[in-house]
Design a protein around this motif. Sequence first.
Motif, mmCIF file in Angstrom:
data_model
loop_
_atom_site.group_PDB
_atom_site.id
_atom_site.type_symbol
_atom_site.label_atom_id
_atom_site.label_comp_id
_atom_site.label_asym_id
_atom_site.label_seq_id
_atom_site.Cartn_x
_atom_site.Cartn_y
_atom_site.Cartn_z
ATOM 1 N N GLY A 58 -16.684 -28.054 67.850
ATOM 2 C CA GLY A 58 -17.236 -27.385 68.969
ATOM 3 C C GLY A 58 -16.341 -27.934 70.249
ATOM 4 O O GLY A 58 -15.353 -28.235 70.087
ATOM 5 N N ILE A 59 -17.105 -27.785 71.201
ATOM 6 C CA ILE A 59 -16.562 -28.018 72.671
ATOM 7 C C ILE A 59 -17.606 -29.224 73.391
ATOM 8 O O ILE A 59 -18.447 -29.067 73.705
ATOM 9 C CB ILE A 59 -16.666 -26.744 73.561
ATOM 10 N N SER A 63 -17.435 -17.994 70.353
ATOM 11 C CA SER A 63 -18.812 -17.180 70.126
ATOM 12 C C SER A 63 -18.613 -16.062 69.221
ATOM 13 O O SER A 63 -17.579 -15.499 68.956
ATOM 14 C CB SER A 63 -19.059 -16.627 71.712
ATOM 15 N N SER A 64 -19.976 -15.331 68.932
ATOM 16 C CA SER A 64 -19.914 -14.149 67.999
ATOM 17 C C SER A 64 -19.246 -13.034 68.752
ATOM 18 O O SER A 64 -18.773 -12.219 67.987
ATOM 19 C CB SER A 64 -21.300 -13.961 67.656
ATOM 20 N N ARG A 65 -19.351 -12.929 69.863
ATOM 21 C CA ARG A 65 -18.695 -11.835 70.625
ATOM 22 C C ARG A 65 -17.136 -11.861 70.612
ATOM 23 O O ARG A 65 -16.618 -10.843 70.350
ATOM 24 C CB ARG A 65 -19.328 -11.957 72.222
ATOM 25 N N THR A 66 -16.584 -13.087 70.605
ATOM 26 C CA THR A 66 -15.367 -13.108 70.441
ATOM 27 C C THR A 66 -14.879 -12.873 68.804
ATOM 28 O O THR A 66 -13.746 -12.217 68.926
ATOM 29 C CB THR A 66 -14.780 -14.584 70.680
ATOM 30 N N VAL A 67 -15.520 -13.235 68.121
ATOM 31 C CA VAL A 67 -15.324 -12.803 66.828
ATOM 32 C C VAL A 67 -15.206 -11.517 66.499
ATOM 33 O O VAL A 67 -14.401 -10.599 65.877
ATOM 34 C CB VAL A 67 -16.300 -13.629 65.482
ATOM 35 N N ALA A 89 -10.015 -23.832 69.309
ATOM 36 C CA ALA A 89 -10.507 -23.296 70.574
ATOM 37 C C ALA A 89 -10.609 -24.276 71.780
ATOM 38 O O ALA A 89 -10.680 -23.714 72.945
ATOM 39 C CB ALA A 89 -11.849 -22.737 70.112
ATOM 40 N N ALA A 90 -10.449 -25.358 71.461
ATOM 41 C CA ALA A 90 -10.475 -26.523 72.588
ATOM 42 C C ALA A 90 -9.298 -26.211 73.399
ATOM 43 O O ALA A 90 -9.293 -26.701 74.740
ATOM 44 C CB ALA A 90 -10.354 -27.960 71.990
ATOM 45 N N ARG A 91 -8.236 -25.558 73.260
ATOM 46 C CA ARG A 91 -7.068 -25.367 73.889
ATOM 47 C C ARG A 91 -7.148 -24.351 74.985
ATOM 48 O O ARG A 91 -6.545 -24.474 75.924
ATOM 49 C CB ARG A 91 -5.936 -24.997 73.019
ATOM 50 N N ASP A 96 -20.959 -13.065 61.401
ATOM 51 C CA ASP A 96 -20.212 -13.279 62.710
ATOM 52 C C ASP A 96 -20.619 -14.635 63.247
ATOM 53 O O ASP A 96 -19.849 -15.489 63.936
ATOM 54 C CB ASP A 96 -20.356 -12.207 63.662
ATOM 55 N N GLU A 97 -21.830 -14.732 63.250
ATOM 56 C CA GLU A 97 -22.505 -16.059 64.016
ATOM 57 C C GLU A 97 -21.832 -17.340 63.351
ATOM 58 O O GLU A 97 -21.548 -18.344 63.827
ATOM 59 C CB GLU A 97 -23.980 -16.001 64.075
ATOM 60 N N THR A 98 -21.938 -17.423 61.887
ATOM 61 C CA THR A 98 -21.540 -18.390 61.170
ATOM 62 C C THR A 98 -19.796 -18.609 61.213
ATOM 63 O O THR A 98 -19.351 -19.949 61.544
ATOM 64 C CB THR A 98 -21.875 -18.372 59.582
ATOM 65 N N ALA A 99 -19.239 -17.667 61.347
ATOM 66 C CA ALA A 99 -17.779 -17.708 61.469
ATOM 67 C C ALA A 99 -17.374 -18.230 62.835
ATOM 68 O O ALA A 99 -16.585 -19.127 63.091
ATOM 69 C CB ALA A 99 -16.946 -16.362 61.219
ATOM 70 N N ALA A 100 -18.107 -17.740 63.847
ATOM 71 C CA ALA A 100 -17.818 -18.196 65.006
ATOM 72 C C ALA A 100 -18.228 -19.652 65.284
ATOM 73 O O ALA A 100 -17.694 -20.496 65.984
ATOM 74 C CB ALA A 100 -19.034 -17.330 66.232
ATOM 75 N N GLN A 101 -19.428 -19.963 64.876
ATOM 76 C CA GLN A 101 -19.865 -21.519 64.620
ATOM 77 C C GLN A 101 -18.676 -22.396 64.004
ATOM 78 O O GLN A 101 -18.145 -23.539 64.658
ATOM 79 C CB GLN A 101 -21.055 -21.678 64.025
ATOM 80 N N ARG A 102 -18.080 -22.188 62.835
ATOM 81 C CA ARG A 102 -16.908 -22.558 62.186
ATOM 82 C C ARG A 102 -15.863 -22.775 63.066
ATOM 83 O O ARG A 102 -15.022 -23.788 63.203
ATOM 84 C CB ARG A 102 -16.746 -21.921 60.806
ATOM 85 N N LEU A 103 -15.439 -21.787 63.975
ATOM 86 C CA LEU A 103 -14.227 -21.656 64.478
ATOM 87 C C LEU A 103 -14.398 -22.230 66.064
ATOM 88 O O LEU A 103 -13.487 -22.148 66.699
ATOM 89 C CB LEU A 103 -13.855 -19.926 64.871
#
Length: 324
Positions: free
Chosen positions: A142-143, A290-294, A173-175, A280-287
């Motif tokens: 996460g961030i 956001s689900s929108r970005t996914v 994603a932190a980058r 999408d939501e779970t993948a976004a959380q793992r990455l």
Amino acid sequence: MLETLGLSAEAAAVYQVMLSHPAADVAGLAGASGLTPAQVHDCLDELGQYMLVRASGEHPGQLRAVSPEIGLADMITRQEADLAARQAHLAASRAAVTRMVAERADHRTTQGERILGLDGIQDLLERLGRAVRTEVIGVQPGIQTIADIEAARPADAEAFSRGVTMRTLYQEAARKHPHLEVHAHWLLSQGGEVRTAPTIPQRMVIFDRTQAVVPIDPADHRRGALHVTEPGILTALLDLFEQAWNTAVPLGATRYDEPESGLSGTERELLRLLGGGLTDETAAQRLGTSSRTVRRQMAAIMERLNATSRFEAGIKAAQRGWLQ
């Protein structure tokens, strides 16, 4: 000089005058010391508290100064006794704290200690951070917020000053977040190591490879944590970290797109996650995004593959070897 013994400057001056002029009355003391009679009376009261004046047998109704050989020596003796009493009180307080810490340790199981609430977690991390001697290993999915980073910075700096090494694993994603980029470069400047990967293990902090802190609920790390000391669990956590660390990219290294697929590491991982049936939501959380970005990234991949559906995109990606 007498002020170092606790006397006020005015009382010290009156005492000196009384030693030089034993027969001086209040008016004489006031004139010689430059004080008012009222101030002289206050000084005599102060000198009386320190037992530096006594009633004069030669001049009834007046006070005389006790000789320094007796009066000042007695003052030092009393101060030494007070100091010894304070030291004894301090020793008793230290012993009480030691007993309390030992009692708390007795209540902890060999598997770990459950800590509930964010304040309790922060206290635990501070306690372990002060005791760490060689190494801190951290996984930060996460961030992190600016507030969390600023709160941890002094303890990190103090640990670095003691020669403690740090390895920290962030999501890729932190980058994209300036404050995390700045913090990561600060860690590097202090001698730490920072790497990123599209997906990383659950949040954890490991101290000296002998103690670890992991969240009770990985979905909400602020609810509570488990303080782990069991060697078997620690070995599993360390193995998990090392596997992720060895495939992660050091911060500052250039991450090139894969030559045959043209995919970034995050896009490749996204295909794997969605191909594995994650939403999408779970993948976004793992990455750590956001689900929108996914959805936006997946749409770009579908366009690149000339696919009309995600199912078709998965088939074409597999045929091209992009999911290997």
